[in-house]
Design a protein around this motif. Structure first.
Motif, PDB file in Angstrom:
ATOM      1  N   MET B  15       5.696  24.511  28.966  1.00 50.04           N
ATOM      2  CA  MET B  15       6.526  24.336  30.259  1.00 50.04           C
ATOM      3  C   MET B  15       7.058  25.448  30.963  1.00 50.04           C
ATOM      4  O   MET B  15       7.576  26.479  29.800  1.00 50.04           O
ATOM      5  CB  MET B  15       7.659  23.213  29.823  1.00 50.04           C
ATOM      6  N   GLY B  16       6.968  25.542  31.931  1.00 51.97           N
ATOM      7  CA  GLY B  16       7.618  26.738  32.698  1.00 51.97           C
ATOM      8  C   GLY B  16       6.647  28.003  32.826  1.00 51.97           C
ATOM      9  O   GLY B  16       6.829  29.046  33.801  1.00 51.97           O
ATOM     10  N   GLN B  17       5.460  27.596  32.215  1.00 50.48           N
ATOM     11  CA  GLN B  17       4.323  28.892  32.385  1.00 50.48           C
ATOM     12  C   GLN B  17       3.671  28.386  33.575  1.00 50.48           C
ATOM     13  O   GLN B  17       3.264  27.413  34.095  1.00 50.48           O
ATOM     14  CB  GLN B  17       3.694  28.826  30.947  1.00 50.48           C
ATOM     15  N   GLU B  18       2.937  29.633  33.992  1.00 48.84           N
ATOM     16  CA  GLU B  18       1.832  29.722  35.113  1.00 48.84           C
ATOM     17  C   GLU B  18       0.753  29.183  34.652  1.00 48.84           C
ATOM     18  O   GLU B  18       0.420  29.764  33.333  1.00 48.84           O
ATOM     19  CB  GLU B  18       2.082  30.932  35.736  1.00 48.84           C
ATOM     20  N   VAL B  19      -0.293  28.573  35.249  1.00 50.14           N
ATOM     21  CA  VAL B  19      -1.482  28.425  34.478  1.00 50.14           C
ATOM     22  C   VAL B  19      -2.697  28.354  35.948  1.00 50.14           C
ATOM     23  O   VAL B  19      -2.046  28.112  36.945  1.00 50.14           O
ATOM     24  CB  VAL B  19      -1.454  27.016  34.022  1.00 50.14           C
ATOM     25  N   SER B  81       4.814  27.047  37.894  1.00 46.12           N
ATOM     26  CA  SER B  81       5.774  26.949  36.823  1.00 46.12           C
ATOM     27  C   SER B  81       5.596  25.348  36.229  1.00 46.12           C
ATOM     28  O   SER B  81       6.275  24.407  36.821  1.00 46.12           O
ATOM     29  CB  SER B  81       7.117  27.155  37.201  1.00 46.12           C
ATOM     30  N   THR B  82       4.831  25.239  35.247  1.00 47.88           N
ATOM     31  CA  THR B  82       4.132  24.041  34.884  1.00 47.88           C
ATOM     32  C   THR B  82       5.557  23.026  34.372  1.00 47.88           C
ATOM     33  O   THR B  82       6.403  23.552  33.578  1.00 47.88           O
ATOM     34  CB  THR B  82       3.169  23.913  33.749  1.00 47.88           C
ATOM     35  N   PHE B 105     -18.840  16.627  41.421  1.00 49.04           N
ATOM     36  CA  PHE B 105     -17.563  17.107  40.726  1.00 49.04           C
ATOM     37  C   PHE B 105     -17.943  17.684  39.634  1.00 49.04           C
ATOM     38  O   PHE B 105     -18.919  17.725  38.934  1.00 49.04           O
ATOM     39  CB  PHE B 105     -16.862  15.698  40.300  1.00 49.04           C
ATOM     40  N   GLY B 106     -16.841  18.760  39.063  1.00 50.90           N
ATOM     41  CA  GLY B 106     -17.169  19.417  37.949  1.00 50.90           C
ATOM     42  C   GLY B 106     -16.608  18.683  36.847  1.00 50.90           C
ATOM     43  O   GLY B 106     -16.220  17.517  37.083  1.00 50.90           O
ATOM     44  N   PRO B 107     -16.698  19.065  35.567  1.00 55.65           N
ATOM     45  CA  PRO B 107     -16.277  18.168  34.370  1.00 55.65           C
ATOM     46  C   PRO B 107     -14.982  17.976  34.282  1.00 55.65           C
ATOM     47  O   PRO B 107     -14.691  17.165  33.278  1.00 55.65           O
ATOM     48  CB  PRO B 107     -17.413  19.328  33.333  1.00 55.65           C
ATOM     49  N   GLY B 108     -14.097  18.789  34.782  1.00 53.73           N
ATOM     50  CA  GLY B 108     -12.805  18.458  34.630  1.00 53.73           C
ATOM     51  C   GLY B 108     -12.226  19.677  33.686  1.00 53.73           C
ATOM     52  O   GLY B 108     -12.672  20.267  32.712  1.00 53.73           O
ATOM     53  N   THR B 109     -10.830  19.895  33.816  1.00 57.41           N
ATOM     54  CA  THR B 109     -10.027  20.861  32.741  1.00 57.41           C
ATOM     55  C   THR B 109      -8.955  19.942  32.383  1.00 57.41           C
ATOM     56  O   THR B 109      -8.174  19.280  33.423  1.00 57.41           O
ATOM     57  CB  THR B 109      -9.634  21.903  33.695  1.00 57.41           C
ATOM     58  N   ARG B 110      -8.879  19.667  31.192  1.00 60.41           N
ATOM     59  CA  ARG B 110      -7.631  18.835  30.562  1.00 60.41           C
ATOM     60  C   ARG B 110      -6.557  19.694  30.502  1.00 60.41           C
ATOM     61  O   ARG B 110      -6.530  20.709  29.815  1.00 60.41           O
ATOM     62  CB  ARG B 110      -7.937  18.159  29.355  1.00 60.41           C
ATOM     63  N   LEU B 111      -5.409  19.584  31.061  1.00 60.50           N
ATOM     64  CA  LEU B 111      -4.202  20.542  30.993  1.00 60.50           C
ATOM     65  C   LEU B 111      -3.074  19.698  30.223  1.00 60.50           C
ATOM     66  O   LEU B 111      -2.865  18.590  30.616  1.00 60.50           O
ATOM     67  CB  LEU B 111      -3.624  20.859  32.448  1.00 60.50           C
ATOM     68  N   THR B 112      -2.729  20.293  29.379  1.00 59.08           N
ATOM     69  CA  THR B 112      -1.834  20.052  28.632  1.00 59.08           C
ATOM     70  C   THR B 112      -0.390  20.743  28.394  1.00 59.08           C
ATOM     71  O   THR B 112      -0.574  21.810  27.896  1.00 59.08           O
ATOM     72  CB  THR B 112      -2.019  19.543  27.027  1.00 59.08           C
ATOM     73  N   VAL B 113       0.898  20.113  28.937  1.00 57.09           N
ATOM     74  CA  VAL B 113       2.002  21.010  29.159  1.00 57.09           C
ATOM     75  C   VAL B 113       2.844  20.550  27.901  1.00 57.09           C
ATOM     76  O   VAL B 113       3.163  19.025  27.883  1.00 57.09           O
ATOM     77  CB  VAL B 113       2.740  20.947  30.337  1.00 57.09           C
ATOM     78  N   THR B 114       3.291  21.463  27.101  1.00 58.29           N
ATOM     79  CA  THR B 114       4.098  21.023  25.803  1.00 58.29           C
ATOM     80  C   THR B 114       5.463  21.436  26.215  1.00 58.29           C
ATOM     81  O   THR B 114       5.800  22.499  26.955  1.00 58.29           O
ATOM     82  CB  THR B 114       3.749  21.584  24.524  1.00 58.29           C
TER      83      THR B 114
END
Lengths: 113, 114
Positions: B15-19, B81-82, B105-114
């Motif tokens: 959390m808070g990081q840039e992605v 800032s995730t 469509f692309g296959p997707g990116t799964r983003l997990t914010v901890t």
């Protein structure tokens, strides 16, 4: 407003049953496209079919068929003789004049052996 | 057959990081899109991009989000800032031209914010 409604949240059938997934759309545009996508557990969106607003012919592709009715603003999808591999979330989507796409909420289909 | 690619397939961030999520659209396509899908929910439109500028954006696409096509091939989505609620699958899509209507469509990116 441009909107797609998939009223069936979840459907469960036994293998070999036929199943119909409903899709109702709203748009002010006279030119638009309707799509169905399959999303298996792996997460990608698999394109199934595209239909334009001027072509109301129903389409059959193997076990899949689509019924497009402008009079009721519906674009329903039927799987005949369902198989376990058909288990997925199915999304109906609308593309309207400016090429933007809006998805329905999806229907989760579970086919039990 | 040409396809839209996305990297990474899965990104975990605090959390808070840039992605930055990356997409390579199909090479002769002119319109580009980002969509978000929170787990178990619908696919939601975020933003469309044409001619090096945003064409349309949804209410989800607030000041924390930005898009860029830095080098003529990549199309990126940056979240400054995730937040935990940014955890989702992010799909990129591209479209050849204004009369084509079919987005790839692309296959997707799964983003997990901890």
């Amino acid at each position: 407003a441009q909107k797609v409604t998939q009223a069936q949240t979840e459907i469960s059938v036994v293998e070999k049953e036929d199943v119909t997934l409903d899709c109702v759309y709203e748009t002010r545009d006279t030119t638009y496209y309707l799509f169905w996508y399959k999303q298996p557990p792996s997460g990608e969106l698999v394109f199934l079919i595209r239909r334009n607003s001027f072509d109301e012919q129903n389409e059959i592709s193997g076990r899949y068929s689509w019924n497009f009715q402008k009079s009721t603003s519906s674009f329903n999808f039927t799987i005949t003789a369902s198989q376990v591999v058909d288990s997925a979330v199915y999304f109906c989507a609308l593309v309207y004049n400016n090429n933007d796409m809006r998805f329905g909420a999806g229907t989760r289909l579970t086919v039990k052996p | 057959e040409p396809e839209v690619t996305q990297t990474p397939s899965h990104q975990v961030t605090q959390m808070g990081q840039e992605v930055i999520l990356r997409c390579v659209p199909i090479s002769n396509h002119l319109y580009f899109y980002w969509y978000r899908q929170i787990l178990g929910q619908k696919v939601e439109f975020l933003v469309s991009f044409y001619n090096n500028e945003i064409s349309e954006k949804s209410e989800i696409f607030d000041d924390q989000f930005s898009v860029e096509r830095p080098d003529g091939s990549n199309f990126t989505l940056k979240i400054r800032s995730t937040k935990l609620e940014d955890s989702a699958m992010y799909f990129c899509a591209s479209l050849r031209g204004p009369r084509d209507y079919e987005q790839y469509f692309g296959p997707g990116t799964r983003l997990t914010v901890t």
